[in-house]
Design a protein around this motif. Structure first.
Motif: not given
Length: 516
Positions: A284-285, A385-395
């Protein structure tokens, strides 16, 4: 028993206070008043162990204790283990020595004193005939469960700490500025016998290295030169950090340490791991990609890592505040052009072992909670973009947790393990023990060489995970970055990961002595 035509003196158990008891068959050790060797340490069972065997060849066996019995770092099973001169027994947290009586015909034990210790003693005599500690230190005795080195001496200015045992503290109290150096040496010999002056010289050397001896300047640390100076972090201290963390704790941070707070944080961390696995499985990302742009994704990842690190360090500070202590210093460190937050929690050295573990574990725990919250939010978000940003923070949060929990680098997980095992300097000692084991030395403590071996296995597993992630990331990077640059980056990354794993075993065989 005969040796060289004469009787060999019997072995003796040397108690923590210095008393000696013959290691004769039938001698019992425990906390009960009926024990022949009575130990008051609360970690010792009422009937802990007993001496068996014969008078010429005594052995020791565990008597079903709750905390176990060790000989030279190896836990006893159900079978007796023979005692030998120089062995170290540990019953729970209490340590006893095993020695045979020595007279003038016997050789004494070897006392190793660092080269600088003799120079230090001479310097102390030359500059002041009444050695004393420099003001500005804290001395605290921890609970008996901390083991023999239960005293902590800390420099209040620098935060550097030194672990001491009862004998060291007895010598330390002689450095009051009222006794001459000669009388201090005589007193050390009266307390500890012939080894007293050498023990005093070693202690003085360690104190001087930390700048704790009045009138003796500590050695200046070597400053890196050339390109190495670029890898030396530069500090930007925040003067009000301690007050800010204390205020944050008083205004609600304390709720995180309550039972409901801890349950809520654990639930977020657990839910986040499930959400992260679903994000990975569903594709998903993508890492380092935001709105189909690698550059933007990389920038978001770096900014996110900085924010996660700031929360990580704040968590250490809040845990320290929960222990009733203050952060010594906080701010930013600059490595090249990359800033990252830091918090000095060295006051945790003055706390019991369990509290030190809590302070060390608070940072990685915050990484897992923050990563979990971002993962749940990312899974609940629509593609974009919101999901992508949250995914980078998760990683970024999970990478921080994995790195800081790694018990094989000197980060939070390592400090937790050191306190759990009660093995100071574990990493360096384990590396050397593993090398010696590879050379065929069977006398190294098992806990050390096994830790060294597990470190190699962990490095291989971590390298494999990074290789897998890097290959997946490389596919995304090839759309905007030349293949040659991507390939060079992969080779450099893999080489840096695998070099320590290859060099450590190679060291054992490179330096292995030739056999006749």
């Amino acid at each position: 028993m005969l040796l060289g035509g004469r009787d060999l003196p019997a072995l003796e158990l040397v108690l923590p206070a210095g008393e000696r008891v013959t290691a004769a068959p039938g001698v019992t050790l425990g906390r009960h008043r009926s024990s022949a060797v009575r130990l008051s340490d609360p970690s010792v069972s009422r009937a802990h162990a007993r001496v068996t065997g014969t008078a010429d060849a005594p052995a020791i066996v565990d008597a079903g204790s709750a905390t176990g019995t060790w000989v030279d770092g190896v836990a006893l099973g159900r079978r007796p283990v023979a005692l030998r001169d120089g062995a170290v027994l540990r019953l729970g947290d209490a340590e006893l020595g095993v020695e045979r009586q020595r007279d003038d015909r016997d050789s004494g034990r070897t006392s190793v004193v660092p080269a600088r210790a003799s120079a230090m003693t001479a310097a102390a005599v030359g500059r002041s005939d009444t050695p004393r500690l420099r003001p500005g230190y804290a001395l605290k005795r921890l609970e008996a469960r901390e083991g023999p080195q239960r005293w902590v001496l800390q420099d209040l200015a620098a935060g550097a700490a030194l672990r001491l045992d009862d004998e060291d503290v007895g010598l330390l109290r002689l450095l009051d500025g009222e006794r001459s150096m000669a009388s201090v040496l005589f007193a050390a010999e009266d307390r500890l016998g012939p080894e007293g002056p050498a023990r005093l010289a070693t202690l003085l050397s360690e104190l001087a290295d930390r700048g704790l001896v009045a009138g003796v300047e500590p050695p200046a640390p070597a400053r890196p030169r050339g390109w190495r100076s670029l890898l030396t972090p530069r500090r930007l201290v925040w003067p009000g950090a301690a007050d800010a963390i204390d205020a944050l704790y008083r205004r609600g941070g304390w709720r995180l340490a309550t039972d409901p707070g801890l349950v809520a944080l654990a639930a977020i961390a657990a839910a986040g791991l499930v959400a992260f696995l679903r994000l990975l499985a569903g594709g998903l990302a993508q890492p380092l990609v935001v709105a189909d742009r690698v550059g933007l994704g990389g920038a978001v990842f770096l900014i996110g890592r900085a924010l996660v690190a700031a929360v990580h360090e704040t968590a250490h500070g809040l845990a320290l505040a929960a222990c009733g202590r203050r952060v010594r210093e906080a701010g930013l460190k600059l490595l090249l052009v990359f800033p990252y937050a830091y918090v000095d929690t060295s006051e945790a050295w003055l706390e019991p072992r369990r509290r030190r573990i809590v302070v060390s574990a608070a940072g990685p725990a915050s990484d897992l909670v923050l990563g979990g919250a971002c993962a749940v939010a990312a899974l609940a978000s629509e593609p974009g973009a919101v999901r992508d940003v949250l995914y980078q923070l998760t990683i970024g949060a999970y990478l921080g947790a994995a790195f800081n929990l790694n018990p094989f680098v000197e980060r939070d997980g390592y400090h937790v393990l050191v306190d759990v095992l009660r093995e100071p300097g574990l990493r360096a000692r384990a590396r050397e023990a593993f090398v010696r084991r590879l050379r065929g030395d069977g006398g190294v403590p098992a806990v050390l060489w096994r830790y060294g071996a597990l470190g190699v296995v962990w490095s291989l597993v971590a390298a494999a995970l990074v290789v897998a992630v890097s290959l997946r990331t490389a596919e995304a990077l090839r759309t905007t970055v030349p293949d040659a640059a991507v390939g060079a980056g992969l080779i450099l990354t893999w080489a840096l990961l695998l070099a320590p794993v290859v060099l450590l075993p190679a060291r054992a065989f490179r330096r292995r002595p030739a056999r006749a």
